[in-house]
Design an enzyme around this catalytic site. Structure first.
Site, short mmCIF file in Angstrom:
data_model
loop_
_atom_site.label_atom_id
_atom_site.label_comp_id
_atom_site.label_asym_id
_atom_site.label_seq_id
_atom_site.Cartn_x
_atom_site.Cartn_y
_atom_site.Cartn_z
N ARG A 1 0.71 -1.16 0.19
CA ARG A 1 -0.11 -0.13 0.38
C ARG A 1 1.23 1.47 -0.38
O ARG A 1 0.00 2.45 -0.64
CB ARG A 1 -0.62 -0.17 1.23
CG ARG A 1 -2.40 -0.68 1.34
CD ARG A 1 -2.64 -0.73 2.03
NE ARG A 1 -3.89 -2.13 2.29
CZ ARG A 1 -4.37 -2.51 2.96
NH1 ARG A 1 -4.69 -2.36 4.16
NH2 ARG A 1 -5.63 -3.51 3.02
N GLY B 1 -12.86 -4.24 1.11
CA GLY B 1 -14.23 -3.83 1.20
C GLY B 1 -14.79 -3.32 0.57
O GLY B 1 -15.89 -2.86 0.04
N LYS C 1 -19.23 -17.51 1.56
CA LYS C 1 -20.45 -17.65 1.88
C LYS C 1 -21.48 -17.04 0.81
O LYS C 1 -21.06 -15.42 0.15
CB LYS C 1 -20.77 -16.92 3.38
CG LYS C 1 -20.22 -17.57 4.64
CD LYS C 1 -20.99 -16.63 5.44
CE LYS C 1 -20.63 -17.81 6.89
NZ LYS C 1 -20.63 -16.81 8.14
N GLY D 1 -10.10 -9.00 -1.02
CA GLY D 1 -9.20 -9.45 -0.15
C GLY D 1 -8.46 -10.58 -0.69
O GLY D 1 -7.23 -11.55 -0.73
#
Ligand code: AMP
Length: 396
Positions: A35, A377, A198, A354
């Site tokens: 980053r 996110g 999920k 991610g």
């Protein structure tokens, strides 16, 4: 709309929201500086123009309190090494020290402000706090894609104090451009590959992608819910019983929109969720009692690979199996390789979110992908079709 290349920072103090939220070891040493490296082009352009850069970021979750373990000082030192020049540091992001150091900042100099989240006002999106930040610079640059989905003071609210002097940094612009290539007007066929544990965390992504892709590949734990929704036997696999109807709805929607849906037909199964479990292969809809599907099987790999190789645009979010454990890694490796192969044949590929990003890095394939997103996110919300507040604040 101002852009990095057309804007001259000469004589300007640029207040830049960056993402210096890098992982550190117990001694504060930076363990992965991806980053920090990603913001270097933006900082260098500002300095090269004859401007100065005031960098603001969060680090960790100090929850609005000063926490020396989450100070940005060691990160500022690391950044100094990456930039090849000294970096000044202000011991607070607002207040007298920050104001004095910002006021004295000369062209070509870099100032890093202390962790924004030492103040609860940052995450609350407090306007007064944003105004204090805005006071430090002449122009606002947002280069922090990873927090663009949060309407925090430094990512969103601060922009209103720079109505005619706000722009995206290079990293942010690259993220926006890449998503545009996938969801805007993609080269067809466009195939989306969605995996991960999920369905519940990806419902909106799936719904949104069905509106724009030609083929949709579903893998990972979430595929079990789709298999069961179609009457399959899933044994002890991870299944979200309460989402069987949702899965059926997605299958119906894909049919109605003419989207070719790929669900695994076979699986690597295990008798425990463990690296040393006994393993076997079987049809995805005939998993024996007590066994669980932890990866896609060879027939699924073959079918998915064929679909990937005929695509001109690819989006991949989420692993095909429990890739953290070696026996269940093959599906994710094969899909990563297929995406890389399609890219070398001319397709545009975006890997975002991610775990799939971790996977392409782990398998050494990141440089064979057109664009690997830096925001987990934020990318997920972007793929859900949401307008990210950090993007809207600069654009509007
Ligand atoms: P997500 O954060 O939703 O993208 O999910 C990523 C996680 O899904 C990884 O940690 C994988 O280990 C996990 N995962 C992938 N496939 C399976 C599976 N078949 N069963 C259980 N977990 C899985």
């Amino acid at each position: 709309m101002l852009t990095m290349n057309s804007f001259s920072f000469a004589g300007k103090k640029a207040l830049v929201r960056v993402d210096l939220n890098v992982p550190q070891d117990a001694n504060g040493k930076v363990t992965d500086d991806t980053r920090a490296r990603a913001i270097v082009p933006t900082v260098n352009k500002i300095l090269k123009d004859g401007g100065s850069a005031i960098l603001m970021s969060h680090l960790g979750r100090p929850k609005g309190k000063v926490n020396p373990a989450m100070s940005l000082k060691p990160i500022a030192e690391h950044l100094s090494g990456l930039l090849g020049k000294p970096v000044l540091f202000a011991k607070d992001c607002i207040g007298p020290d920050a104001r004095a150091k910002a006021a004295l900042l000369k062209p070509g100099e870099v100032l890093v402000l202390e962790n924004l989240r030492f103040h609860p006002e940052e995450e609350a999106g407090d306007e007064g706090f944003a105004k204090s930040l805005a006071y430090l610079g002449d122009v606002y640059v947002n280069d922090a894609f990873g927090t663009a989905h949060r309407a925090h003071a430094s990512t969103t609210i601060v922009a209103k104090f720079f109505p005619n002097a706000k722009l995206f940094g290079y990293l942010m612009q690259a993220e926006i451009d890449s998503v545009g290539k996938v969801l805007g007007s993609p080269q067809r066929p466009m195939t989306a590959i969605v995996g991960g544990s999920k369905v519940s965390s990806k419902i909106e992504v799936l719904e949104n992608l069905i509106g724009s892709c030609d083929e949709l590949i579903i893998g990972g734990g979430m595929a079990n819910t789709f298999v069961k929704a179609q009457g399959g036997q899933t044994g002890a696999s991870l299944v979200e019983e309460d989402l069987l109807d949702t899965a059926r709805g997605i299958i119906e929607k894909a049919k109605a929109k003419g989207v070719k849906l790929h669900i695994p037909t076979d699986a690597v199964v295990a008798d425990a969720f463990a690296e040393n479990a006994n393993t076997d292969q079987c049809a995805a809809d005939a998993v024996p009692d007590g066994w669980m599907a932890l990866d896609i099987g060879p027939k699924s790999i073959e079918a998915f690979r064929t679909a990937i190789l005929r695509s001109k645009t690819l989006l991949w979010n989420g692993p095909m199996g429990v890739f953290e454990m070696k026996p269940f890694q093959q599906g994710t490796v094969a899909i990563a390789q297929a995406v890389a192969d399609a890219t070398s044949k001319g397709a545009f590929s975006l890997v975002g979110g991610g775990d799939s990003v971790a996977a392409v890095n782990q398998f050494g394939l990141a440089d064979k992908i057109s664009y690997v997103s830096t925001g987990g996110g934020a990318m997920l919300e972007y793929l859900e079709g949401k307008v990210l507040p950090g993007i809207a604040a600069v654009r509007d």
